[in-house]
Structure formats: structure tokens, C-alpha cells
Write a protein that holds these residues in place. Structure first.
Motif, PDB file in Angstrom:
ATOM      1  N   ASP A  21     -13.140   6.776   1.496  1.00 18.92           N
ATOM      2  CA  ASP A  21     -12.755   5.624   2.318  1.00 18.92           C
ATOM      3  C   ASP A  21     -11.238   5.572   2.508  1.00 18.92           C
ATOM      4  OD1 ASP A  21     -15.315   4.649   2.674  1.00 18.92           O
ATOM      5  OD2 ASP A  21     -14.909   2.668   1.826  1.00 18.92           O
ATOM      6  N   GLY A  22     -10.502   6.012   1.502  1.00 22.21           N
ATOM      7  CA  GLY A  22      -9.043   5.865   1.549  1.00 22.21           C
ATOM      8  C   GLY A  22      -8.279   7.161   1.428  1.00 22.21           C
ATOM      9  N   GLU A  25       0.856  -1.176   0.000  1.00 30.16           N
ATOM     10  CA  GLU A  25       0.000   0.000   0.000  1.00 30.16           C
ATOM     11  C   GLU A  25       0.896   1.230   0.000  1.00 30.16           C
ATOM     12  OE1 GLU A  25      -2.690  -0.407   3.332  1.00 30.16           O
ATOM     13  OE2 GLU A  25      -3.885  -1.858   2.197  1.00 30.16           O
ATOM     14  N   ASP A  66      -4.193  13.294   3.080  1.00 30.59           N
ATOM     15  CA  ASP A  66      -3.398  12.083   2.808  1.00 30.59           C
ATOM     16  C   ASP A  66      -4.283  11.071   2.103  1.00 30.59           C
ATOM     17  OD1 ASP A  66      -4.963  10.864   4.811  1.00 30.59           O
ATOM     18  OD2 ASP A  66      -3.471  11.220   6.354  1.00 30.59           O
ATOM     19  N   TYR A  67      -3.674  10.029   1.578  1.00 35.92           N
ATOM     20  CA  TYR A  67      -4.445   8.983   0.909  1.00 35.92           C
ATOM     21  C   TYR A  67      -3.601   7.758   0.673  1.00 35.92           C
ATOM     22  CZ  TYR A  67      -2.054  10.767  -3.236  1.00 35.92           C
ATOM     23  OH  TYR A  67      -1.093  11.183  -4.119  1.00 35.92           O
ATOM     24  N   ARG A 114     -14.712   6.452  11.646  1.00 38.66           N
ATOM     25  CA  ARG A 114     -13.721   5.900  12.580  1.00 38.66           C
ATOM     26  C   ARG A 114     -13.854   6.531  13.962  1.00 38.66           C
ATOM     27  NH1 ARG A 114      -9.918   7.273   8.237  1.00 38.66           N
ATOM     28  NH2 ARG A 114      -9.414   5.413   7.034  1.00 38.66           N
ATOM     29  N   ALA A 159      -1.492  13.813   9.988  1.00 37.72           N
ATOM     30  CA  ALA A 159      -2.797  13.292  10.430  1.00 37.72           C
ATOM     31  C   ALA A 159      -2.629  11.811  10.743  1.00 37.72           C
ATOM     32  CB  ALA A 159      -3.877  13.473   9.354  1.00 37.72           C
ATOM     33  N   GLY A 160      -3.676  11.241  11.324  1.00 43.31           N
ATOM     34  CA  GLY A 160      -3.785   9.801  11.476  1.00 43.31           C
ATOM     35  C   GLY A 160      -2.593   9.136  12.145  1.00 43.31           C
ATOM     36  N   SER A 161      -2.140   8.044  11.528  1.00 44.11           N
ATOM     37  CA  SER A 161      -1.095   7.237  12.167  1.00 44.11           C
ATOM     38  C   SER A 161       0.242   7.976  12.245  1.00 44.11           C
ATOM     39  CB  SER A 161      -0.933   5.900  11.453  1.00 44.11           C
ATOM     40  OG  SER A 161      -0.352   6.072  10.186  1.00 44.11           O
ATOM     41  N   LEU A 162       0.474   8.928  11.337  1.00 48.60           N
ATOM     42  CA  LEU A 162       1.728   9.708  11.420  1.00 48.60           C
ATOM     43  C   LEU A 162       1.718  10.569  12.682  1.00 48.60           C
ATOM     44  CD1 LEU A 162       4.396  10.654   9.826  1.00 48.60           C
ATOM     45  CD2 LEU A 162       3.039  12.674   9.280  1.00 48.60           C
ATOM     46  N   ARG A 197       1.265  11.725   2.090  1.00 44.98           N
ATOM     47  CA  ARG A 197       0.778  12.677   3.102  1.00 44.98           C
ATOM     48  C   ARG A 197       1.202  14.097   2.743  1.00 44.98           C
ATOM     49  NH1 ARG A 197      -0.707   9.712   7.626  1.00 44.98           N
ATOM     50  NH2 ARG A 197       0.168   7.620   7.694  1.00 44.98           N
ATOM     51  N   ARG A 252      -7.964  11.224   3.247  1.00 44.34           N
ATOM     52  CA  ARG A 252      -8.439  12.235   4.210  1.00 44.34           C
ATOM     53  C   ARG A 252      -8.685  13.516   3.432  1.00 44.34           C
ATOM     54  NH1 ARG A 252      -4.989   9.603   8.026  1.00 44.34           N
ATOM     55  NH2 ARG A 252      -6.360   8.674   9.598  1.00 44.34           N
ATOM     56  N   ASP A 311      -1.753  -4.445   8.183  1.00 44.61           N
ATOM     57  CA  ASP A 311      -1.014  -3.619   7.218  1.00 44.61           C
ATOM     58  C   ASP A 311       0.228  -2.958   7.838  1.00 44.61           C
ATOM     59  OD1 ASP A 311      -3.109  -4.222   5.462  1.00 44.61           O
ATOM     60  OD2 ASP A 311      -4.162  -2.349   5.871  1.00 44.61           O
TER      61      ASP A 311
END
Ligand code: C5P
Length: 234
Positions: free
Chosen positions: A196-197, A90, A175-176, A215, A98-101, A94, A199, A129
Motif C-alpha cells: 500500500d505504501g 510523512e 520508493d516508499y 491506482r 516514479a510517481g509524483s517525482l 526514493r 512501490r 499531504d
């Protein structure tokens, strides 16, 4: 073209074979999952909206020279695609934190980055993942050096195109995630490009218009997907 057997059922889509060995049909479900499938739910009409959004974006990318598996939109929830051998890497781009970062580095979301970030994850539901790098992908045989270089180049090109496309519509592409696959010796962009994939934040209010609403239980999920669809169709 005749639709034949179900080849694969994913979290949000089902893939069917057809009487043409080169083509598959991708069916978009309303099912939504998050946190490696631990959170499950339904987003009303998501399949219909994501099929519209992804079809429009793949058509727009094709006009700009980015090749994908997209062939045509077949029905409300179905898209004809070229059959792919999925590359289990995957690719995440970015533009803002955001998110996991943000979680990994302990930083707030929405900060400007000095440069665009590219990340790679190994596509594996049971493992969630996991984060990998190019050396892991090559050493494990997930993708060749040439494929990693090609996916990187395409991911940055898609970023330039999509950032501008969304910006013109009042949306920030934060991000995507992209996925790729092999088709007759060629690497093509696969999967879908939808909220879905990706931001996607409203440029003025920074309101979230993507799956983070699901989420994080923010409400207004369907409305956000619809807003993105309406703006993508402009
Ligand atoms: O969770 P994370 O911050 O790493 O996600 C980065 C981007 O990639 C988000 O837009 C998210 O929706 C997308 N993503 C995805 N599927 C995954 C992992 C990330 O669509 N398995």
C-alpha cells in the motif's frame, strides 16, 4: 489484553484502545483508496496480507535494531502496537524515479538516481499531504530538529535493510513512505510497511507489484499483493 474503544478510523486501518494504556490494536481493512480518497475500492484479502507482510518486516527490522511500534501479530487482521502520538510528517524515500517525482519533474519512471532522495510531506488528508521541507516541519512545530534528524537517519537505515531484503526476493524497492510517532519520549517507526505504501517492481520484468495496480487500473491487484506476501515470507 482486552480490546476497548475505536480511537481512529483511517482509510485502510482502524485503531482501537486496549485495557493497557501503552498498547493499541491496529486492524487492517480491505479498503483501498487513492488520489486523496477520490478513488475508492476493495482489494480482496488485502488486510490479511498486509498484516502478514508488515508483521514480518517489522520483526526483521527489529532484529536489525530498528525500533517500531510493532509488538505482535494478534490475529488475521490485527496487530498489537505501542500507542503512538503520530508525528504529522510523512517521510518518503526514493531509489528510482516514479510517481509524483516523475510527474513533478516531467521525467519517465524507473530512472536511476545519482543519490537516494528523501522527501517530507505534511500528513493531512484535507490538504492532500502537501510537500514540505525540514524547515517547514520545524517552524510549524510538526517535529523538532532532533526528531527530523532521527527520522532521516532511520529512513535511510530502513532503506539499506529493505532494499537488500527485497532484492534477495527478486523485487526492486522503488520508493516508499514511512510514518513515525512518539511513545514515552521515544520516536518509533509506525504505520505499516506493505505494497500500500511502497512501490515494488519485479526485478526481471519490472512488473508493478503494489498499489499502483489499483491506482492505475492495471488489474491483477490481489495477485500482486499475494506475490509480495509469498516472497516476503521466504
Ligand atoms: O505518490 P508518490 O510518488 O509521492 O509516492 C511515493 C511513495 O510513497 C509511494 O510508494 C507511495 O505508495 C507512498 N505514499 C504513501 N502515502 C502517501 C503518499 C505516498 O504511501 N500519502
Amino acid at each position: 489484553m482486552e480490546i476497548k474503544d475505536q480511537l481512529y478510523e483511517g482509510k485502510a486501518k482502524v485503531i482501537f484502545s486496549t485495557d493497557d494504556p501503552e498498547l493499541s490494536v491496529m486492524y487492517f481493512k480491505d479498503d483501498a483508496t487513492a488520489f486523496d480518497g477520490k478513488k475508492k475500492g476493495t482489494i480482496q484479502n488485502k488486510g490479511v496480507m498486509n498484516n502478514i507482510v508488515s508483521s514480518r518486516i517489522f520483526e526483521m527490522l527489529a532484529e536489525k535494531g530498528v525500533k517500531s511500534h510493532y509488538v505482535e501479530k494478534l490475529s488475521e487482521r490485527e496487530m498489537v502496537v505501542k500507542k503512538l502520538e503520530i508525528i504529522p510528517v510523512e517521510v518518503i524515500i526514493r531509489n528510482l524515479t516514479a510517481g509524483s517525482l516523475s510527474k513533478r519533474l516531467g521525467i519517465e519512471e524507473g530512472l536511476e538516481l545519482k543519490e537516494t532522495i528523501i522527501e517530507f510531506c505534511y500528513k493531512s488528508d484535507p490538504l492532500g499531504d502537501p510537500f514540505i521541507n525540514e524547515y517547514v516541519a520545524r517552524a510549524m512545530g510538526y517535529a523538532t530538529k532532533e526528531e527530523m534528524e532521527f527520522m532521516t537517519e532511520v529512513a535511510f537505515k530502513v532503506n539499506d535493510i529493505l532494499k537488500e531484503f527485497f532484492d534477495e526476493r527478486g523485487i526492486i524497492l522503488v520508493d516508499y513512505k514511512l510514518e513515525f510517532g512518539r511513545h514515552n519520549g521515544e520516536v518509533l517507526l509506525g504505520d505499516e510497511i506493505t505494497p500500500d505504501g511502497c512501490r515494488l517492481w519485479d526485478k526481471k520484468t519490472r512488473e508493478k507489484l503494489d498499489k499502483d495496480r489499483f491506482r492505475r487500473d492495471l488489474g491483477g491487484v490481489e495477485e500482486a499483493y499475494k506475490e509480495v506476501m509469498d516472497k516476503v515470507l521466504k
